[in-house]
Design a protein around this motif. Structure first.
Motif, PDB file in Angstrom:
ATOM      1  N   ASP A 279      24.764  23.181  -3.275  1.00  0.00           N
ATOM      2  CA  ASP A 279      24.160  23.940  -2.177  1.00  0.00           C
ATOM      3  C   ASP A 279      22.654  24.069  -2.362  1.00  0.00           C
ATOM      4  O   ASP A 279      21.879  23.970  -1.394  1.00  0.00           O
ATOM      5  CB  ASP A 279      24.794  25.324  -2.087  1.00  0.00           C
ATOM      6  N   PHE A 280      22.241  24.301  -3.591  1.00  0.00           N
ATOM      7  CA  PHE A 280      20.804  24.434  -3.845  1.00  0.00           C
ATOM      8  C   PHE A 280      20.086  23.106  -3.618  1.00  0.00           C
ATOM      9  O   PHE A 280      18.988  23.065  -3.054  1.00  0.00           O
ATOM     10  CB  PHE A 280      20.580  24.921  -5.273  1.00  0.00           C
ATOM     11  N   ILE A 281      20.706  22.004  -4.038  1.00  0.00           N
ATOM     12  CA  ILE A 281      20.085  20.677  -3.844  1.00  0.00           C
ATOM     13  C   ILE A 281      19.954  20.372  -2.361  1.00  0.00           C
ATOM     14  O   ILE A 281      18.920  19.873  -1.901  1.00  0.00           O
ATOM     15  CB  ILE A 281      20.925  19.605  -4.571  1.00  0.00           C
ATOM     16  N   LYS A 282      21.012  20.660  -1.596  1.00  0.00           N
ATOM     17  CA  LYS A 282      20.929  20.426  -0.151  1.00  0.00           C
ATOM     18  C   LYS A 282      19.839  21.297   0.465  1.00  0.00           C
ATOM     19  O   LYS A 282      19.094  20.855   1.351  1.00  0.00           O
ATOM     20  CB  LYS A 282      22.278  20.732   0.490  1.00  0.00           C
ATOM     21  N   TRP A 283      19.788  22.530   0.025  1.00  0.00           N
ATOM     22  CA  TRP A 283      18.773  23.458   0.576  1.00  0.00           C
ATOM     23  C   TRP A 283      17.363  22.955   0.261  1.00  0.00           C
ATOM     24  O   TRP A 283      16.466  23.043   1.099  1.00  0.00           O
ATOM     25  CB  TRP A 283      19.007  24.837  -0.025  1.00  0.00           C
ATOM     26  N   GLN A 284      17.192  22.413  -0.928  1.00  0.00           N
ATOM     27  CA  GLN A 284      15.885  21.866  -1.287  1.00  0.00           C
ATOM     28  C   GLN A 284      15.513  20.656  -0.435  1.00  0.00           C
ATOM     29  O   GLN A 284      14.354  20.485  -0.059  1.00  0.00           O
ATOM     30  CB  GLN A 284      15.873  21.428  -2.752  1.00  0.00           C
TER      31      GLN A 284
END
Length: 1449
Positions: A279-284
């Protein structure tokens, strides 16, 4: 040395263009003689030292000394020395163009050869003196371009050519020296030297041309560089301005270092799971949705994880990022959060572009911070915004602010796909609702793993504990705070491996709260009281306390002497430090010597604050269960105790640049003062215990009534921003708000608290503007700023004897003219006015009250009810307060006011005339359309017989005057009025337009005026006093008279038309436009508001020097019933009959311009300004009158009022005319709304023999400008006049005293007008008035002798009564339901502002100084002269007179 060797003397480095050109020249020297000369020069130079120029000069001096008496000395001094001096500069240039010592040496060798042979060939030098002068001049020109030589090959080529020519010149001289005997006789040799000189001149000319070209190029380059530097400087300035705007909105910057501080504490290996989270990678990476919400329990490391994320995105992406960490100890408004985010984005924008667009500066200056943030992110490929700790803001007021920020940032992510939002919080339903639709990440399990890793690494640092089973610490769960505290406890308290195991196995509590309680139990019992005060102050503080503030607050709480702080009561820093550790940390906000004192005291984690609020008894011991008890009343008592110190029992004084208390101690060292002044009432709001509230109520009441409260207000004015500002709340338009000052519970219930609040709000209503300027952003021109903090300038006494602030110290003696009479019925004040006698020694106050009688008789009800009128008569004794000597009441039919009210059924004037007014002598008063006079007992009674004099009594009365038995009633209105019984003039037998016609036609039967025309209107007689310069001996047409045409058939010209012919409709030929309304009923006409009518351009003179009387041609003639009608009637009250009547229609209106009687009872003269400059003079005994005109002093001008005043001796007449000049816009398509205002004061001498028949003569005139306006309320004009023997005092209503002292005579006496002009003066110092004085009449009376002639009455400033005011208070109700901070209103009712008076010493006003408002009056225009009106001028008829022909020039 051979030439081949010579060319090899240069160093092996790359040759300059100059050196290459020299080499080419040397290669051309094939002749042995030419080569020999170069070698001779080198030999001569070889003996010279390094400083060749100095050596050559020294040689020249020695030669001159040797030949001091010879002719050679003259040649050397006159010709050679200047050449050598010039060569120094020229050869210096050559040195910079070549690194070859050989080339440079040749030039100096030439000069050395010359000096060696100069003794022998002095005659030669005398012969070639012209060539030497030429050489000096051209070479000196070359040296001026030194800075342009380097780097330009073409310039070096020209210089080399010049250099070669100079060497050739010296070679030619050397050659001629060898054959000197024939040289003098050879003109050919001299010609060769001339040729060389001319060649050098040509070289220099080309050098100059090249230098000009290079100069232009360099100038262009320099200009470009200058423009770039200037642009960079402007951008840097704009950056600093934006920084300043943003910084002003951020109160606390300690959180700026928080992310990096948190990141430094990250244990290796923890938080790294976030980088691998899907989720954090997608958000980035631009995944959807753009909002990531991480939540977890308290103490699980959310803020640390946020700091890790900030560093992570900054490393991986070329992006911009901004963050805000919420702080439980510091509430932030939405605007402050926006400012902090904008600050960070701005710095990154600047680092990238090095510019600040003007739009950014505008948005920052106008506080449009959301628009500024949008501008900063819209052109960036990636923007990350981090919000941490939103759970710290869940209380109602704080959540409202942060919710606004969340909403804005959410909309920002929708508007710009590049924007990503991070939120890390605890889980709350309101947060989940605000972040609905975002990516949610529960970090609890990840936090457990990180805590376990943290413990393993921490345990591994202990010797012999590497094999310790950390599984025993599973109870820590995911709480980093508890894990950190346990490891610190192990480090500080474990003494052996066994003790460590014991601690781990059973001594540690199961929860964080239990561990906190265990930590507090370790405190020394001697410090418990101190700890209770410290933690209560920090936990319940409204903002983070600085260490210096906390120290003084604790000092104040534990002092033994109630009124002062003594050194023996001050707590030791060591004791305070013992309480701090490990719970409180100091966060530095500044640097320098006082960094520690300015450091903020903060609990090390928000969970500690929650624990202390939940467990206030944590410091209690078994033997003392009730105390020490953490409580919100501790900071409340600290604030009250501190503000109640004896050193604040008097107002602070300013000494140079600092404020000191009454003991002389600088207030800047009183650290807790500003905090206590700002938050004392807010801390009292937090006290919820009814018993404690009851105890504190007495202290609050005592404090508010004490002088210390005045000092508290002074501190708030100086150092509490926005304390006295007026606020407007969104969604509550039209409602103004003030900051709440008293505790809510103290003023909620009726009682002393509510009364104190009401009195305080009345004080704020009058003086908040003076207090609010202490920390405003006004410019240096602010009239209040120089007097900031000087509360002794407030008229405390004028607040009234019942106000608790009335006894406060003030530098002025002031009073409220308030008798506090009991009306006996429920009443509401609907109008108030004041009458002041000419001397200003007596005031009569009239109030009109609308009453609600419980029982009213049927007759009164049928008439529409009654109003209650009260009269208060006040006297001003010398050197003492005013005394109310008489109170009178009377009831009147309220219908007498209908013609004078905006909401009346038959409004005549639309606020043109006040509902009641006094005559100047206070002996007569008009209430509605009824006249009352003062009888012998001092009561006002209706004038008897007035109703019989005119049928059912007067209709609409505007102006009036009385002298003994004679009464004048006058009016200017657009229609006739109704009688008191509701009938119109026509119904009641009054005069209508038709009757006007009949009066004119049947004047022979009139008892009012004589049928003899010459008796009714007369021209000036031979006895008239002439103008002082004797230019005008008769009342003829003066050179500045303007043509005038009166289509109404005016009666006031020298045709000696009698007054019966005035305003005759039968003889009038009125041109009525088809577009004008034609109404059959006068009362059906819609009357425009006089406030707007005054500013209507149709009533201004459009012409410059001609036809100033006519209305503009584009304004159609108004119908008869739409014009203003002037009426005046003079009554003999003994005979109960009118003795003179005059009426006419006017072209425009005039306001507040009553008639006046001549003061001598033997003179039957009445003067009344009509309008349009006309002044009516009436001899009511002989029934004669004449009219004279007073023209405006400028063009495009009309009169607003014309006030007449006779001198006490009766010899002089003074007229003060307020003029409004329309500001004519240069752009014909636009019209200026403002009006320039000026006052023309004219003094006239009356004829001694024919006072009532001869026109007065002008002896003095003064014009002063008093500013501009776009609105005038004619029923309450903001100008008052007070007359003395020598001066007129014109006072303008305002928050400061604006009074102008106008001389009535030249040089203080009745002198000729040519005398020296006296200045119009004003007070030299600013003098503040109550704020409502801007809407009330202000009167200034200079000092005078007392009534008994023995005592002096000081100067007085009197502010008339004001309109009723609603006093409102706003309070906070239930947080969850309250839509705004201010939801509950307390209304104290309607209370009029009473008249107030202030005694002043004129020295306190700064004396009288030139106001620079007096303006020159154009000569030969008749300004101030009372002229006769011209009649008979032919008017332009557009139908008959448009016989036109082409205009060809």
């Amino acid at each position: 040395m051979s030439l081949s060797k010579l060319s090899q003397c240069s160093p092996p480095t790359e040759k300059t263009y100059f050196e290459r050109a020299w080499d080419e020249y040397v290669a051309t020297l094939t002749n042995d003689k030419e080569q020999g000369f170069i070698q001779k020069c080198l030999q001569a130079a070889s003996g010279l030292p390094d400083d060749r120029a100095t050596s050559i000069n020294q040689s020249l001096v020695e030669i001159v000394d040797k030949k001091a008496e010879s002719a050679s000395q003259k040649v050397l001094g006159t010709y050679v020395r200047p050449v050598v001096d010039t060569l120094k500069g020229f050869y210096g240039i050559i040195d910079t163009l070549t690194s070859s010592n050989t080339i440079a040496s040749i030039s100096w060798g030439c000069v050395k050869l010359l000096l060696d042979t100069v003794g022998q060939y002095a005659g030669l030098l005398d012969t070639i003196q012209s060539q030497l002068k030429t050489l000096q001049i051209v070479l000196s020109n070359v040296t001026q371009y030194d800075q342009l030589y380097r780097g330009d090959e073409k310039m070096q080529q020209l210089l080399c050519q010049t250099y070669i020519s100079v060497i050739g010149f010296w070679r030619r001289v050397d050659k001629e020296c060898s054959r000197y005997s024939t040289f003098i006789k050879s003109s050919r040799s001299a010609k060769k030297l001339d040729d060389i000189s001319k060649k050098i001149e040509g070289d220099v000319s080309r050098i100059k041309d090249r230098a000009d070209v290079l100069s232009k190029v360099e100038s262009r380059t320099e200009y470009t560089s200058y423009q770039a530097a200037r642009a960079a400087a402007e951008e840097a300035t704009n950056l600093e301005l934006v920084r300043r705007c943003l910084s002003s909105k951020v109160q606390n910057l300690s959180h700026v270092i928080l992310p990096s501080k948190k990141a430094r504490r990250i244990t290796k290996g923890t938080c790294e799971w976030l980088s691998d989270d899907v989720d954090f990678i997608k958000w980035q990476n631009d995944g959807s949705p753009p909002i990531l919400w991480l939540y977890g329990p308290p103490g699980c490391g959310k803020s640390t994880l946020c700091s890790y994320a900030i560093q992570s995105v900054e490393k991986l992406h070329p992006c911009r990022s901004a963050y805000h960490f919420c702080d439980f100890a510091q509430p932030y408004e939405a605007e402050q959060i926006y400012a902090r985010l904008a600050q960070q984005l701005l710095e990154q924008y600047w680092n990238e572009f090095q510019k600040v667009p003007p739009q950014m500066l505008t948005l920052a200056a106008t506080s449009s911070l959301t628009d500024l943030i949008e501008l900063l992110v819209k052109d960036c490929s990636k923007v990350f915004v981090f919000l941490d700790g939103l759970d710290e803001e869940t209380s109602y007021s704080r959540w409202k602010e942060v919710a606004e920020v969340i909403q804005f940032l959410t909309e920002l992510t929708t508007k710009f796909s590049s924007v990503r939002l991070w939120c890390s919080t605890q889980y709350y339903d309101k947060i989940a609702k605000a972040l609905a639709g975002c990516v949610v990440l529960d970090i609890t399990q990840h936090a457990k793993q990180d805590v376990n890793l943290f413990l393993r690494q921490a345990v591994s640092q202990f010797d012999d504990l590497q094999n310790l089973d950390v599984g025993r610490l599973d109870r820590v769960d995911c709480n980093f705070v508890l894990a950190t505290l346990i490891m610190e406890d192990l480090e500080n308290n474990a003494t052996s491996l066994g003790s460590v195991k014991e601690l781990l196995e059973g001594l540690y509590p199961e929860s964080l709260d239990a561990h906190y309680r265990r930590m507090f139990k370790r405190l020394d019992k001697a410090l418990l009281r101190l700890a209770c005060n410290v933690f209560s102050l920090i936990v319940y503080a409204k903002r983070p306390l600085r260490l210096s503030e906390l120290r003084e607050a604790v000092w104040c709480l534990q002092r033994k002497y109630p009124d002062s702080l003594r050194v023996e009561d001050k707590p030791f820093d060591k004791s305070v430090g013992a309480v701090f550790h490990p719970f409180i940390e100091l966060v530095s906000t500044t640097s320098g010597d006082h960094a520690r004192d300015d450091a903020e005291c903060r609990l090390f984690h928000s969970t500690l604050r929650l624990f202390l609020v939940k467990c206030p008894d944590v410091l209690c011991t078994p033997d003392r269960l009730s105390e020490p008890f953490l409580s919100p009343d501790v900071p409340a008592r600290a604030c009250l105790s501190y503000l109640g110190l004896s050193r604040y029992s008097e107002l602070m004084n300013r000494q140079d640049t600092r404020w000191v208390d009454k003991e002389g101690s600088p207030v800047e060292h009183h650290n807790f003062l500003a905090y206590a002044a700002k938050y004392w009432d807010k801390h009292l709001d937090d006290v919820e215990d009814p018993k404690k509230r009851q105890e504190l109520s007495t202290r609050i009441d005592s404090f508010i009534r004490s002088p210390n409260f005045g000092t508290c207000m002074q501190v708030q004015s100086l150092w509490v921003e926005g304390q006295f500002s007026v606020y407007r709340v969104q969604d509550m338009e039209g409602v103004r708000h003030l900051r709440r000052v008293f505790p809510t519970w103290f003023v909620q219930a009726p009682g002393p608290g509510r009364m104190l609040w009401s009195e305080y709000r009345y004080f704020l209503h009058e003086w908040k503007y003076l207090l609010a300027c202490g920390n405003c952003d006004h410019s240096s021109g602010c009239e209040v700023r120089p007097y900031t903090g000087q509360l002794d300038r407030v008229w405390f006494g004028a607040l009234g004897p019942g106000n608790f602030l009335s006894e406060s110290k003030s530098r002025y003696a002031s009073f409220a003219l308030l008798s506090n009479q009991d009306l006996g019925v429920e009443a509401k004040s609907i109008f108030g006015c004041v009458g002041i006698d000419v001397a200003g020694s007596q005031i009569t106050l009239l109030h009109i009250w609308s009453t609600k009688d419980r029982v009213e008789n049927s007759a009164s009800s049928a008439r529409g009810g009654t109003v209650l009128c009260t009269f208060e008569t006040w006297h001003f004794p010398a050197q003492s307060s005013p005394e109310c000597r008489k109170v009178q009441r009377m009831k009147l039919d309220k219908r007498i006011l209908d013609l004078y009210r905006d909401d009346g059924p038959d409004t005549m004037s639309k606020s043109k005339v006040a509902q009641a007014t006094f005559a100047p002598d206070c002996q007569t008063v008009r209430i509605g359309n009824r006249i009352f006079m003062l009888n012998d007992s001092g009561d006002f009674v209706p004038i008897r017989g007035l109703s019989e004099m005119e049928g059912m009594g007067p209709g609409y009365v505007e102006d009036f005057a009385r002298r003994e038995r004679f009464l004048v009633l006058a009016s200017r209105t657009r229609r006739s009025g109704r009688k008191a019984d509701g009938r119109s003039d026509e119904d009641a037998g009054g005069e209508s337009d038709k009757e006007d016609e009949e009066l004119s036609e049947n004047s022979d039967d009139s008892d009012w005026d004589s049928d003899d025309q010459s008796d009714g209107y007369e021209s000036a007689s031979e006895a008239s006093t002439v103008y002082s310069d004797d230019l005008f001996e008769y009342d003829g047409i003066t050179p500045w008279y303007d043509p005038y045409s009166d289509d109404e058939g005016s009666d006031d010209d020298e045709d000696d038309t009698s007054s019966e012919d005035v305003d005759s409709d039968a003889s009038e030929s009125s041109s009525v436009s088809d577009d004008m309304p034609d109404s059959n009923s006068e009362f059906e006409e819609e009357i425009e508001d006089d406030r707007a009518r005054f500013l209507n351009h149709a009533h201004y003179r459009e012409e410059d020097d001609h036809d100033w009387d006519d209305l503009p041609l584009y304004i159609p003639d108004m119908p008869t019933k739409g014009r203003v009608r002037a009426k005046i009637t003079i009554y003999d009250m003994h005979d109960r009959s009118p003795i003179f009547h005059f009426h006419r229609r006017l072209k425009c209106d005039l306001y507040v311009s009553p008639p006046v009687f001549h003061p001598d009872p033997k003179k039957s003269l009445v003067v009344w300004p009509l309008a349009d400059g006309d002044v009516l003079f009436v001899d009511f005994h002989t029934k004669r009158h004449f009219i004279r005109r007073l023209r405006p002093s400028t063009t495009h001008t009309r009169h607003v009022f014309m006030k007449c005043h006779f001198s006490a001796c009766g010899e002089f007449l003074h007229i003060a005319a307020l003029e409004g000049q329309r500001i004519v816009s240069k752009d014909a398509s636009t019209t200026a709304a403002n009006v320039k205002l000026a006052v023309l004061v004219s003094t006239y001498r009356l004829s001694q023999r024919k006072t009532t028949r001869s026109p007065p003569t002008l002896i003095n005139r003064v014009r002063l400008e008093i500013g501009e306006t776009n609105k005038l309320v004619v029923s309450n004009l903001p100008y008052t006049l007070t007359w003395t023997c020598q001066h007129l005092h014109l006072t303008v209503s305002g928050r400061t005293l604006q009074v102008y002292r106008v001389p009535l005579f030249s040089n203080g006496k009745a002198a000729k007008i040519e005398g020296d002009e006296q200045a119009v003066e004003r007070p030299g110092e600013t003098f503040f008035l109550p704020e409502t004085a801007a809407k009330r009449n202000v009167y200034y009376f200079p000092r005078m002798e007392g009534i008994d002639g023995s005592n002096e009455l000081p100067a007085r400033i009197i502010v008339g009564p004001g309109n009723a005011e609603f006093l409102e208070e706003t309070q906070v109700t239930d947080e969850e339901e309250c839509p705004i901070h201010a939801a509950r209103h307390f209304v104290t009712g309607v209370k009029p502002c009473p008249p107030t008076c202030c005694y002043v010493n004129e020295d306190e006003l700064g004396g009288w100084v030139d106001s620079h408002t007096r303006t020159k009056i154009q000569e030969q225009r008749g300004v101030g002269i009372l002229d006769v009106r011209m009649e008979g001028v032919e008017r332009f008829d557009p139908d008959e007179d448009c016989d036109l022909e082409p205009y060809i020039f």
